[in-house]
Enzyme design. Structure first.
Site, mmCIF file in Angstrom:
data_model
loop_
_atom_site.group_PDB
_atom_site.id
_atom_site.type_symbol
_atom_site.label_atom_id
_atom_site.label_comp_id
_atom_site.label_asym_id
_atom_site.label_seq_id
_atom_site.Cartn_x
_atom_site.Cartn_y
_atom_site.Cartn_z
ATOM 1 C CE LYS A 141 -4.451 0.846 0.173
ATOM 2 N NZ LYS A 141 -5.577 -0.036 -0.236
ATOM 3 C CG ASP A 181 -7.334 3.078 -0.707
ATOM 4 O OD1 ASP A 181 -7.783 1.931 -0.670
ATOM 5 O OD2 ASP A 181 -7.397 3.857 0.264
HETATM 6 P P1 NDP Z 1 -12.959 7.567 -2.585
HETATM 7 O O1 NDP Z 1 -11.912 8.579 -2.377
HETATM 8 O O2 NDP Z 1 -13.521 7.365 -3.939
HETATM 9 O O3 NDP Z 1 -14.186 7.850 -1.616
HETATM 10 C C1 NDP Z 1 -13.995 7.894 -0.242
HETATM 11 C C2 NDP Z 1 -15.304 8.327 0.410
HETATM 12 O O4 NDP Z 1 -15.204 8.180 1.809
HETATM 13 C C3 NDP Z 1 -15.637 9.769 0.164
HETATM 14 O O5 NDP Z 1 -17.020 9.943 0.168
HETATM 15 C C4 NDP Z 1 -14.994 10.459 1.360
HETATM 16 O O6 NDP Z 1 -15.557 11.702 1.690
HETATM 17 C C5 NDP Z 1 -15.260 9.455 2.441
HETATM 18 N N1 NDP Z 1 -14.214 9.557 3.460
HETATM 19 C C6 NDP Z 1 -12.886 9.478 3.276
HETATM 20 N N2 NDP Z 1 -12.233 9.643 4.426
HETATM 21 C C7 NDP Z 1 -13.186 9.840 5.340
HETATM 22 C C8 NDP Z 1 -13.149 10.073 6.728
HETATM 23 N N3 NDP Z 1 -11.986 10.148 7.397
HETATM 24 N N4 NDP Z 1 -14.333 10.201 7.378
HETATM 25 C C9 NDP Z 1 -15.518 10.138 6.704
HETATM 26 N N5 NDP Z 1 -15.611 9.944 5.376
HETATM 27 C C10 NDP Z 1 -14.471 9.784 4.723
HETATM 28 O O7 NDP Z 1 -12.360 6.199 -2.007
HETATM 29 P P2 NDP Z 1 -12.837 4.708 -2.267
HETATM 30 O O8 NDP Z 1 -14.291 4.667 -2.455
HETATM 31 O O9 NDP Z 1 -11.954 4.146 -3.299
HETATM 32 O O10 NDP Z 1 -12.438 4.014 -0.900
HETATM 33 C C11 NDP Z 1 -13.372 3.875 0.183
HETATM 34 C C12 NDP Z 1 -12.905 2.764 1.106
HETATM 35 O O11 NDP Z 1 -12.850 1.534 0.362
HETATM 36 C C13 NDP Z 1 -11.511 2.907 1.707
HETATM 37 O O12 NDP Z 1 -11.502 2.307 2.981
HETATM 38 C C14 NDP Z 1 -10.626 2.090 0.762
HETATM 39 O O13 NDP Z 1 -9.447 1.673 1.381
HETATM 40 C C15 NDP Z 1 -11.554 0.937 0.465
HETATM 41 N N6 NDP Z 1 -11.294 0.170 -0.735
HETATM 42 C C16 NDP Z 1 -11.191 0.766 -1.962
HETATM 43 C C17 NDP Z 1 -10.987 -0.004 -3.088
HETATM 44 C C18 NDP Z 1 -10.959 0.571 -4.449
HETATM 45 O O14 NDP Z 1 -10.884 -0.215 -5.408
HETATM 46 N N7 NDP Z 1 -11.040 1.872 -4.625
HETATM 47 C C19 NDP Z 1 -10.806 -1.461 -2.994
HETATM 48 C C20 NDP Z 1 -10.995 -1.995 -1.666
HETATM 49 C C21 NDP Z 1 -11.214 -1.194 -0.595
HETATM 50 P P3 NDP Z 1 -14.813 13.087 1.296
HETATM 51 O O15 NDP Z 1 -15.196 13.331 -0.134
HETATM 52 O O16 NDP Z 1 -15.366 14.072 2.245
HETATM 53 O O17 NDP Z 1 -13.345 12.860 1.487
HETATM 54 O O1 2IT Z 2 -7.812 -1.804 -0.752
HETATM 55 C C1 2IT Z 2 -7.766 -2.263 -1.923
HETATM 56 O O2 2IT Z 2 -7.899 -3.466 -2.141
HETATM 57 C C2 2IT Z 2 -7.571 -1.325 -3.025
HETATM 58 N N1 2IT Z 2 -7.498 -0.122 -2.776
HETATM 59 C C3 2IT Z 2 -7.406 -1.835 -4.410
HETATM 60 C C4 2IT Z 2 -5.999 -2.302 -4.646
HETATM 61 C C5 2IT Z 2 -5.684 -2.685 -6.077
HETATM 62 O O3 2IT Z 2 -4.499 -2.956 -6.299
HETATM 63 O O4 2IT Z 2 -6.549 -2.708 -6.934
#
Ligand code: NDP
Ligand code: 2IT
Length: 463
Positions: A141, A181
């Protein structure tokens, strides 16, 4: 968070078994200011201890410390120039945790809260998650304390270029393949890919989540959210429950939340909420496809705030500074960030009759919340299993890049569905308790661990 009290920890040499509490206490001593890392490690070790101790050869090879401590952490300064001509400085990191079963693989997070503890927890979790996907990927990461929020497109581009100028030498298609992420989506991946190409003169699959025009896989943007709902369906099936008609609390409004909501709608469920870091919206009529299109435009193009949803749809209510867990619903799926459901929130969910919690985010439930879910025997799955669809399709993107082919939407979605079913099956295999309750935390941890452990043993004491 202090999980264990300890004096000086000395683990006896030559012992044939591992004691999770001692290992965690020792790590806490070594890394005293890394609460998220210690939280993630202690949850995994507590559930693999029994399986680990069936293999005395593991302890002899000190596998546990080699598994918990990352192979290396690359840390650098990132200089970039903002729109006013000021030189700005941020920190950048890549935690390469374990490459026993494949090249390091895992996302990059840009958020003001990013630090070594958060990236170490995410990299550690990624090792088990990637192992569960059945694909050959190690765990890593990376990220920066740079926040894209409020920055212009030009500023984000210059930051991404500066970040990649520091990182490029440590990654490669067979070495380490980052992705998105929090705060890193298609736009940021595109800028980083462009900079890597400019520096190396090579067009190779060094990042996943790329645009369709330059090697990205179909379904990658959708994969985490879709996979989360496929997994949820599987959990419900174990109790003969249908997803259609169920009300669902979703947090977040980013990539994972959006495609979780999309799949929930497609399967006839009714998402009631979504959120950002300022608050949440509750729509008692449910978020439908048109409203989701509005959210996608708002968050992905205009980069606005979720409170605007309540201005657009007057039946919806905005709750500033709050999380959605007090609203009555059948299911909850946290899709924002770590530790967003605490013990109190979990109790509210239980009191309101929630039957299932499927984590789209990484480690969104605190240990207290997990205990409450499990004590009440509801269906509860940790993110490393339920959100593994994203990295799984990243693995499929790597395969397509290697063979220089582009698979159809249907092919990738079928693969994703199959992988999520396999992960579920593995959780059931290793997590079913004597009373029939499926402990998905134990199932996911043991299944993910065994494959990595066997690979590490076979490769000798190097890393
Ligand atoms: P994005 O940046 O697209 O969206 C994140 C969302 O969560 C936004 O709405 C953001 O609000 C909110 N957020 C972020 N930080 C906080 C916080 N501290 N408190 C409250 N709300 C918060 O990220 P993703 O959707 O990609 O990721 C969301 C989660 O999913 C994370 O935990 C990530 O690690 C996990 N994840 C992502 C993957 C991926 O493929 N993208 C794969 C697997 C897991 P704001 O706009 O206000 O920041
Ligand atoms: O938490 C996760 O699994 C991700 N942010 C996606 C990682 C990836 O390599 O697609």
């Amino acid at each position: 968070m202090c999980i264990y009290n300890y004096k000086t920890i000395i683990i006896p040499k030559g012992r044939q078994f591992m004691k999770a509490t001692e290992v965690v206490a020792k790590l806490q001593q070594q890394f005293p200011h890394q609460p998220e890392y210690i939280q993630a490690v202690s949850q995994v070790l507590g559930t693999i201890e029994e399986e680990y101790n069936k293999h005395p050869e593991f302890e002899k090879a000190n596998l546990i410390e080699r598994l918990c401590i990352p192979d290396r952490i690359i840390q650098f300064r990132v200089n970039w120039i903002d729109d006013k001509g000021n030189v700005r400085t941020n920190m950048g990191y890549r935690v390469q945790h374990n490459n026993a079963i494949g090249p390091y693989k895992g996302g990059i997070r840009f958020h003001s809260s990013v630090n070594v503890s958060i990236l170490k927890f995410l990299a550690f979790e990624q090792v088990f998650k990637n192992s569960l996907t059945t694909l050959p990927m190690g765990g890593a990461k990376g990220g920066s304390d740079f926040s894209p929020r409020g920055k212009s497109n030009g500023e984000v581009m210059r930051f991404c270029q500066a970040f990649m100028r520091e990182l490029w030498n440590y990654i490669g298609p067979d070495t380490d393949v980052p992705a998105g992420d929090i705060g890193v989506g298609g736009r940021e991946v595109g800028y980083m890919f462009g900079q890597y190409k400019a520096l190396t003169h090579q067009f190779v699959g060094i990042l996943t989540g790329k645009g369709q025009e330059f090697g990205g896989s179909l379904i990658r943007p959708e994969a985490t959210g879709y996979g989360n709902v496929y997994f949820l369906e599987n959990m419900l099936k174990t109790r003969g429950i249908n997803l259609a008609g169920k009300t669902v609390l979703v947090s977040g409004a980013g990539n994972v939340a959006q495609y979780t909501i999309e799949k929930l709608i497609q399967l006839g469920a009714k998402p009631l909420t979504c959120s950002d870091s300022d608050g949440f919206v509750y729509d008692p009529d449910g978020i439908d496809a048109d409203k989701l299109a509005y959210i996608m435009e708002l968050k992905n193009i205009e980069r606005g705030r979720i409170k605007e949803y309540a201005e657009e749809y007057p039946n919806a209510q905005y709750f500033p500074g709050q999380r959605p867990w007090g609203i009555k619903a059948d299911i909850a799926t946290p899709c924002a960030t770590q530790n967003e459901i605490n013990g109190e929130d979990a109790q509210k969910l239980i009191d309101n009759g929630v039957i299932a919690v499927s984590e789209g985010a990484n480690m969104p439930s605190t240990p207290e919340a997990v205990k409450i879910f499990q004590d009440n025997k509801i269906l509860y799955c940790p993110g490393k299993a339920s959100n593994a669809g994203g990295v799984a399709v990243s693995g499929l993107e790597m395969s397509q890049n290697s063979e220089r082919l582009h698979w159809t939407r249907e092919e990738v979605d079928n693969y994703l569905h199959r992988i999520m079913n396999d992960i579920h099956e593995n959780c059931v295999k290793y997590g079913t308790q004597a009373d029939g309750y499926i402990n998905y935390v134990k199932g996911a941890n043991v299944a993910g661990f065994l494959k990595v452990a066997k690979a590490m043993m076979a490769q000798g004491v190097g890393m």
